[in-house]
Design a protein around this motif. Structure first.
Motif, PDB file in Angstrom:
ATOM      1  N   UNK A   9       0.861  -1.177   0.000  1.00 44.53           N
ATOM      2  CA  UNK A   9       0.000   0.000   0.000  1.00 44.53           C
ATOM      3  C   UNK A   9       0.897   1.227   0.000  1.00 44.53           C
ATOM      4  N   UNK A  10       0.672   2.122  -0.949  1.00 41.84           N
ATOM      5  CA  UNK A  10       1.467   3.341  -1.043  1.00 41.84           C
ATOM      6  C   UNK A  10       0.517   4.533  -0.940  1.00 41.84           C
ATOM      7  N   UNK A  11       0.546   5.182   0.219  1.00 40.51           N
ATOM      8  CA  UNK A  11      -0.305   6.348   0.434  1.00 40.51           C
ATOM      9  C   UNK A  11       0.345   7.581  -0.167  1.00 40.51           C
ATOM     10  N   UNK A  12      -0.467   8.362  -0.880  1.00 34.74           N
ATOM     11  CA  UNK A  12       0.005   9.655  -1.337  1.00 34.74           C
ATOM     12  C   UNK A  12      -0.077  10.580  -0.124  1.00 34.74           C
ATOM     13  N   UNK A  13       1.093  11.061   0.307  1.00 39.24           N
ATOM     14  CA  UNK A  13       1.185  11.790   1.567  1.00 39.24           C
ATOM     15  C   UNK A  13       0.273  13.012   1.543  1.00 39.24           C
ATOM     16  N   UNK A  20      -4.596   5.070   4.150  1.00 36.47           N
ATOM     17  CA  UNK A  20      -3.652   3.966   4.050  1.00 36.47           C
ATOM     18  C   UNK A  20      -3.391   3.308   5.392  1.00 36.47           C
ATOM     19  N   UNK A  21      -3.290   4.115   6.438  1.00 33.64           N
ATOM     20  CA  UNK A  21      -3.085   3.577   7.785  1.00 33.64           C
ATOM     21  C   UNK A  21      -4.278   2.708   8.181  1.00 33.64           C
ATOM     22  N   UNK A  22      -5.481   3.183   7.925  1.00 39.17           N
ATOM     23  CA  UNK A  22      -6.680   2.402   8.257  1.00 39.17           C
ATOM     24  C   UNK A  22      -6.755   1.115   7.439  1.00 39.17           C
ATOM     25  N   UNK A  23      -6.425   1.189   6.155  1.00 40.77           N
ATOM     26  CA  UNK A  23      -6.417  -0.028   5.330  1.00 40.77           C
ATOM     27  C   UNK A  23      -5.400  -1.039   5.845  1.00 40.77           C
ATOM     28  N   UNK A  24      -4.206  -0.564   6.165  1.00 41.37           N
ATOM     29  CA  UNK A  24      -3.170  -1.461   6.681  1.00 41.37           C
ATOM     30  C   UNK A  24      -3.616  -2.111   7.980  1.00 41.37           C
ATOM     31  N   UNK A  25      -4.236  -1.331   8.834  1.00 44.02           N
ATOM     32  CA  UNK A  25      -4.728  -1.868  10.112  1.00 44.02           C
ATOM     33  C   UNK A  25      -5.772  -2.961   9.868  1.00 44.02           C
ATOM     34  N   UNK A  26      -6.691  -2.733   8.930  1.00 45.36           N
ATOM     35  CA  UNK A  26      -7.728  -3.728   8.629  1.00 45.36           C
ATOM     36  C   UNK A  26      -7.114  -4.990   8.020  1.00 45.36           C
ATOM     37  N   UNK A  27      -6.146  -4.820   7.128  1.00 45.09           N
ATOM     38  CA  UNK A  27      -5.523  -5.975   6.474  1.00 45.09           C
ATOM     39  C   UNK A  27      -4.654  -6.787   7.420  1.00 45.09           C
ATOM     40  N   UNK A  37      -1.430 -10.364   3.839  1.00 47.69           N
ATOM     41  CA  UNK A  37      -0.074  -9.881   4.094  1.00 47.69           C
ATOM     42  C   UNK A  37       0.148  -8.572   3.329  1.00 47.69           C
ATOM     43  N   UNK A  38       0.550  -7.541   4.038  1.00 44.41           N
ATOM     44  CA  UNK A  38       0.710  -6.238   3.395  1.00 44.41           C
ATOM     45  C   UNK A  38       1.701  -5.381   4.162  1.00 44.41           C
ATOM     46  N   UNK A  39       2.219  -4.379   3.462  1.00 39.50           N
ATOM     47  CA  UNK A  39       3.076  -3.354   4.055  1.00 39.50           C
ATOM     48  C   UNK A  39       2.534  -2.008   3.604  1.00 39.50           C
ATOM     49  N   UNK A  40       2.882  -0.954   4.347  1.00 38.56           N
ATOM     50  CA  UNK A  40       2.354   0.370   4.037  1.00 38.56           C
ATOM     51  C   UNK A  40       3.474   1.395   4.014  1.00 38.56           C
ATOM     52  N   UNK A  41       3.470   2.226   2.983  1.00 36.72           N
ATOM     53  CA  UNK A  41       4.433   3.313   2.851  1.00 36.72           C
ATOM     54  C   UNK A  41       3.691   4.586   2.483  1.00 36.72           C
ATOM     55  N   UNK A  68       1.277  -3.475  -6.157  1.00 37.31           N
ATOM     56  CA  UNK A  68       1.363  -2.160  -5.530  1.00 37.31           C
ATOM     57  C   UNK A  68       0.041  -1.441  -5.766  1.00 37.31           C
ATOM     58  N   UNK A  69      -0.532  -0.911  -4.682  1.00 37.66           N
ATOM     59  CA  UNK A  69      -1.792  -0.173  -4.754  1.00 37.66           C
ATOM     60  C   UNK A  69      -1.550   1.222  -4.190  1.00 37.66           C
ATOM     61  N   UNK A  70      -1.878   2.242  -4.973  1.00 33.08           N
ATOM     62  CA  UNK A  70      -1.745   3.620  -4.526  1.00 33.08           C
ATOM     63  C   UNK A  70      -3.042   4.051  -3.861  1.00 33.08           C
ATOM     64  N   UNK A  71      -2.903   4.754  -2.719  1.00 29.23           N
ATOM     65  CA  UNK A  71      -4.050   5.174  -1.929  1.00 29.23           C
ATOM     66  C   UNK A  71      -4.061   6.701  -1.856  1.00 29.23           C
ATOM     67  N   UNK A  72      -5.191   7.292  -2.218  1.00 24.42           N
ATOM     68  CA  UNK A  72      -5.334   8.736  -2.125  1.00 24.42           C
ATOM     69  C   UNK A  72      -6.697   9.053  -1.549  1.00 24.42           C
ATOM     70  N   UNK A  73      -6.796  10.114  -0.800  1.00 20.09           N
ATOM     71  CA  UNK A  73      -8.053  10.508  -0.216  1.00 20.09           C
ATOM     72  C   UNK A  73      -8.561  11.824  -0.761  1.00 20.09           C
TER      73      UNK A  73
END
Length: 81
Positions: A9-13, A20-27, A37-41, A68-73
């Motif tokens: 998971x790659x969050x756009x800062x 991204x933090x919430x997705x990582x926590x759920x996964x 299995x996942x990592x978050x950046x 790789x999945x990009x996450x944007x809000x």
């Protein structure tokens, strides 16, 4: 996706980071049906310049066989490409 090739998971800062933090926590919840299995950046994004190419290269080298999945809000008008 497995422990050797986790989902990246790659969050756009800024807007993407909290999501991204919430997705990582759920996964990462092993009791959840969403467990994966996942990592978050977080990656910097600069108006009129795009994503940090050095950071992207680091991710590609560190996780060559991982999805790789990009996450944007942000739902703005697309000023970043």
């Amino acid at each position: 996706v497995n422990d050797e090739h986790p989902l990246v998971l790659v969050s756009l800062v800024r807007a993407g980071l909290p999501i991204g933090v919430l997705l990582q926590r759920a996964l990462s919840d092993t009791d959840s049906s969403y467990h994966l299995p996942s990592v978050h950046y977080g990656i910097s994004i600069i108006r009129d310049r795009g994503l940090d190419p050095v950071a992207l290269q680091m991710l590609l080298e560190a996780y060559p066989n991982s999805p790789i999945v990009f996450v944007d809000g942000w739902t703005g008008k697309g000023a970043i490409y």
